[in-house]
Design a protein around this motif. Sequence first.
Motif, PDB file in Angstrom:
ATOM      1  N   ASP A   1       0.839  -1.116  -0.179  1.00 24.02           N
ATOM      2  CA  ASP A   1      -0.017   0.008  -0.076  1.00 24.02           C
ATOM      3  C   ASP A   1       0.935   1.310   0.178  1.00 24.02           C
ATOM      4  N   GLU A   2       1.380   1.568  -1.260  1.00 27.84           N
ATOM      5  CA  GLU A   2       2.451   2.775  -1.329  1.00 27.84           C
ATOM      6  C   GLU A   2       1.873   3.809  -2.300  1.00 27.84           C
ATOM      7  N   ALA A   3       2.246   4.955  -2.373  1.00 24.72           N
ATOM      8  CA  ALA A   3       1.770   5.770  -3.270  1.00 24.72           C
ATOM      9  C   ALA A   3       3.082   6.542  -3.461  1.00 24.72           C
ATOM     10  N   LYS A   4       3.021   7.276  -4.991  1.00 24.46           N
ATOM     11  CA  LYS A   4       4.062   8.028  -5.274  1.00 24.46           C
ATOM     12  C   LYS A   4       3.491   9.254  -5.512  1.00 24.46           C
ATOM     13  N   MET A   5       4.243  10.316  -5.053  1.00 23.27           N
ATOM     14  CA  MET A   5       3.401  11.781  -5.284  1.00 23.27           C
ATOM     15  C   MET A   5       4.999  12.737  -5.861  1.00 23.27           C
ATOM     16  N   THR A   6       4.526  13.588  -6.831  1.00 26.76           N
ATOM     17  CA  THR A   6       5.389  14.277  -7.474  1.00 26.76           C
ATOM     18  C   THR A   6       5.014  15.838  -7.586  1.00 26.76           C
ATOM     19  N   LEU A   7       5.737  16.551  -7.107  1.00 28.69           N
ATOM     20  CA  LEU A   7       5.759  18.169  -7.057  1.00 28.69           C
ATOM     21  C   LEU A   7       6.458  18.369  -8.697  1.00 28.69           C
ATOM     22  N   VAL A   8       5.749  19.014  -9.693  1.00 28.85           N
ATOM     23  CA  VAL A   8       6.390  19.283 -10.753  1.00 28.85           C
ATOM     24  C   VAL A   8       6.706  20.549 -10.723  1.00 28.85           C
ATOM     25  N   THR A   9       8.043  20.966 -11.312  1.00 27.55           N
ATOM     26  CA  THR A   9       8.741  22.418 -11.307  1.00 27.55           C
ATOM     27  C   THR A   9       8.587  23.099  -9.904  1.00 27.55           C
ATOM     28  N   VAL A  10       9.317  22.558  -9.067  1.00 23.52           N
ATOM     29  CA  VAL A  10       9.507  23.484  -7.872  1.00 23.52           C
ATOM     30  C   VAL A  10      10.431  24.509  -7.906  1.00 23.52           C
ATOM     31  N   GLU A  11      10.601  25.425  -7.292  1.00 26.40           N
ATOM     32  CA  GLU A  11      11.545  26.485  -7.197  1.00 26.40           C
ATOM     33  C   GLU A  11      12.965  25.617  -6.562  1.00 26.40           C
ATOM     34  N   ASP A  12      13.942  25.650  -7.314  1.00 32.35           N
ATOM     35  CA  ASP A  12      15.187  25.061  -7.188  1.00 32.35           C
ATOM     36  C   ASP A  12      15.980  26.111  -6.106  1.00 32.35           C
ATOM     37  N   ARG A  13      15.824  26.164  -5.128  1.00 30.87           N
ATOM     38  CA  ARG A  13      16.659  27.250  -4.219  1.00 30.87           C
ATOM     39  C   ARG A  13      16.999  26.358  -2.844  1.00 30.87           C
ATOM     40  N   PRO A  14      18.168  26.872  -2.115  1.00 33.81           N
ATOM     41  CA  PRO A  14      18.257  26.507  -0.528  1.00 33.81           C
ATOM     42  C   PRO A  14      16.954  26.390   0.187  1.00 33.81           C
ATOM     43  N   GLY A  15      16.671  25.397   0.992  1.00 38.35           N
ATOM     44  CA  GLY A  15      15.741  25.424   1.838  1.00 38.35           C
ATOM     45  C   GLY A  15      14.341  24.969   1.322  1.00 38.35           C
ATOM     46  N   ILE A  16      14.250  24.514  -0.094  1.00 39.47           N
ATOM     47  CA  ILE A  16      13.017  24.103  -0.523  1.00 39.47           C
ATOM     48  C   ILE A  16      12.606  22.692  -0.180  1.00 39.47           C
ATOM     49  N   ALA A  17      13.443  21.962   0.224  1.00 42.86           N
ATOM     50  CA  ALA A  17      13.256  20.531   0.767  1.00 42.86           C
ATOM     51  C   ALA A  17      12.660  20.622   2.091  1.00 42.86           C
ATOM     52  N   ALA A  18      13.283  21.637   2.828  1.00 39.98           N
ATOM     53  CA  ALA A  18      12.538  21.703   4.332  1.00 39.98           C
ATOM     54  C   ALA A  18      11.119  22.427   4.308  1.00 39.98           C
ATOM     55  N   ALA A  19      10.814  23.347   3.299  1.00 41.24           N
ATOM     56  CA  ALA A  19       9.779  23.954   3.005  1.00 41.24           C
ATOM     57  C   ALA A  19       8.568  22.961   2.563  1.00 41.24           C
ATOM     58  N   ILE A  20       9.137  21.876   1.797  1.00 43.86           N
ATOM     59  CA  ILE A  20       8.084  20.876   1.517  1.00 43.86           C
ATOM     60  C   ILE A  20       7.700  19.834   2.565  1.00 43.86           C
ATOM     61  N   PHE A  21       8.802  19.220   3.107  1.00 38.50           N
ATOM     62  CA  PHE A  21       8.713  18.204   3.875  1.00 38.50           C
ATOM     63  C   PHE A  21       8.280  18.693   5.480  1.00 38.50           C
ATOM     64  N   GLY A  22       8.689  20.059   6.020  1.00 44.31           N
ATOM     65  CA  GLY A  22       8.219  20.368   6.959  1.00 44.31           C
ATOM     66  C   GLY A  22       6.604  20.214   7.262  1.00 44.31           C
ATOM     67  N   PRO A  23       5.782  20.873   6.444  1.00 47.18           N
ATOM     68  CA  PRO A  23       4.287  20.893   6.441  1.00 47.18           C
ATOM     69  C   PRO A  23       3.787  19.228   6.435  1.00 47.18           C
ATOM     70  N   LEU A  24       4.660  18.450   5.729  1.00 46.81           N
ATOM     71  CA  LEU A  24       4.088  17.018   5.464  1.00 46.81           C
ATOM     72  C   LEU A  24       4.446  16.245   6.933  1.00 46.81           C
ATOM     73  N   ALA A  25       5.414  16.596   7.796  1.00 50.12           N
ATOM     74  CA  ALA A  25       5.658  16.068   8.939  1.00 50.12           C
ATOM     75  C   ALA A  25       4.965  16.510  10.066  1.00 50.12           C
ATOM     76  N   GLU A  26       4.442  17.807   9.721  1.00 50.16           N
ATOM     77  CA  GLU A  26       3.478  18.439  10.661  1.00 50.16           C
ATOM     78  C   GLU A  26       2.164  17.898  10.546  1.00 50.16           C
ATOM     79  N   ALA A  27       1.742  17.294   9.484  1.00 47.81           N
ATOM     80  CA  ALA A  27       0.610  16.692   9.082  1.00 47.81           C
ATOM     81  C   ALA A  27       0.526  15.177   9.621  1.00 47.81           C
ATOM     82  N   GLY A  28       1.534  14.652   9.894  1.00 54.45           N
ATOM     83  CA  GLY A  28       1.656  13.356  10.237  1.00 54.45           C
ATOM     84  C   GLY A  28       2.065  12.431   9.046  1.00 54.45           C
ATOM     85  N   VAL A  29       2.417  12.752   8.018  1.00 55.74           N
ATOM     86  CA  VAL A  29       2.784  12.056   6.821  1.00 55.74           C
ATOM     87  C   VAL A  29       3.926  11.350   7.001  1.00 55.74           C
ATOM     88  N   ASN A  30       4.066   9.928   6.762  1.00 52.49           N
ATOM     89  CA  ASN A  30       5.100   9.189   6.809  1.00 52.49           C
ATOM     90  C   ASN A  30       5.891   9.128   5.521  1.00 52.49           C
TER      91      ASN A  30
END
Length: 419
Positions: free
Chosen positions: A264-293
């Motif tokens: 039971d896995e799903a693959k999610m892709t964000l297309v054309t995200v701004e490539d800058r320092p801190g973008i990974a934290a900006a994406i995965f921070g909200p996911l962590a706060e929402a309890g997404v594993n």
Amino acid sequence: MALLVMKFGGTSVADLDRIRNAAAKVKAEVDRGYDVIVIVSAMSGKTNELVGWVEATSPLFDAREYDAVVSSGENVTAGLMSLTLQEMGVPARSWQGWQVPIQTTSAHSAARFVDIPRANIDQKFEEGMKVAVVAGFQGVSPEGRITTLGRGGSDTTAVAFAAAFGAERCDIYTDVDGVYTTDPRITSKARKLDRIAFEEMLELASLGAKVLQTRSVELAMRYKVKLRVLSSFEDATETSGTLVCDEEDIMESKAVSGVAYSRDEAKMTLVTVEDRPGIAAAIFGPLAEAGVNVDMIVQNISEKNYEGHTGAVTDMTFSCPTNQVARARKALEEAKAAGEIAYDDLIMDDDVAKVSVVGIGMRSHAGVAAKMFAALAAENVNIKVITTSEIKISVLIDRKYMELAVQALHDAFELDKAA
């Protein structure tokens, strides 16, 4: 006096006959001269029934009362096990979490151990008690409220008691007779392992193998607790089951010890995200706060980079359980609306599976990845995402090919043969 910890899961105590069968195994260890701490789960199906009652009564339930209700299943089993042992002439008594007391954090339904004081149980052993039957899965918060440890928490309870009391060994009795190279339901060639390293078991447990709960293996590895996985329905010998132990206790390891899968896995892709320092934290921070594993993460060049935007944008792909897709989508859309991230599209594929090969032997064997990918290619299985660690290679593939992939990899690494 030497001490053992014995844990019996829900199927092992599903009815009175099975409780008697489990009690006979405990008595056999007492007759060998051991003091025993028995950790019991609720009878099979009971926890689900209790959870259903809570949700039917109060959809937006108070987590403290939820724990009070769902922990009661273990209390029943502990009492019945103690009575059964007493009928067999074994001095035994039951212990609920607060009576030990098993001290935990206040995170109801997901509590973690803080301390397990030995004084109360040690005193009873000195007074002649031979078996302490402890209700698994539960403890008590600093506020004095009943807490539970989450699904599989009885495994963690057993390991924690083995560590706290310096037990010679922790035996986990379940409905399978050990840890296999893969799921025997998928391939009849699956072989029971005599020994497996803590690190391998931890990877297999986290990747989908359901023999042991992940937190219990983490705890066993940290405190060097030897675990033995056994069947409740077979007579145990010194060589029965699978021993989970230090890597140093294994004479020789194959490159790969097992193949795990998660359907039971799903693959999610964000297309054309701004490539800058801190973008990974900006994406995965909200996911962590929402309890997404979030599990597998791949960042790659976006197609738009080939349209004159080199270095400006990137695509970000990750996997998560299918039941968390809606939560992940909401978190990302809210972050986009708040201006925290920007992306052109969110592409979701909830029809994938994760297949992994695991083995401490990978550290000293070259060519594992090449053999894995060749085996999948021979079966025309397309790989969508790849991630690796020191002792693991995982791939995301179309779910319809999952069983085929497991069988092909099991054959390619000759896991039906001993090292």
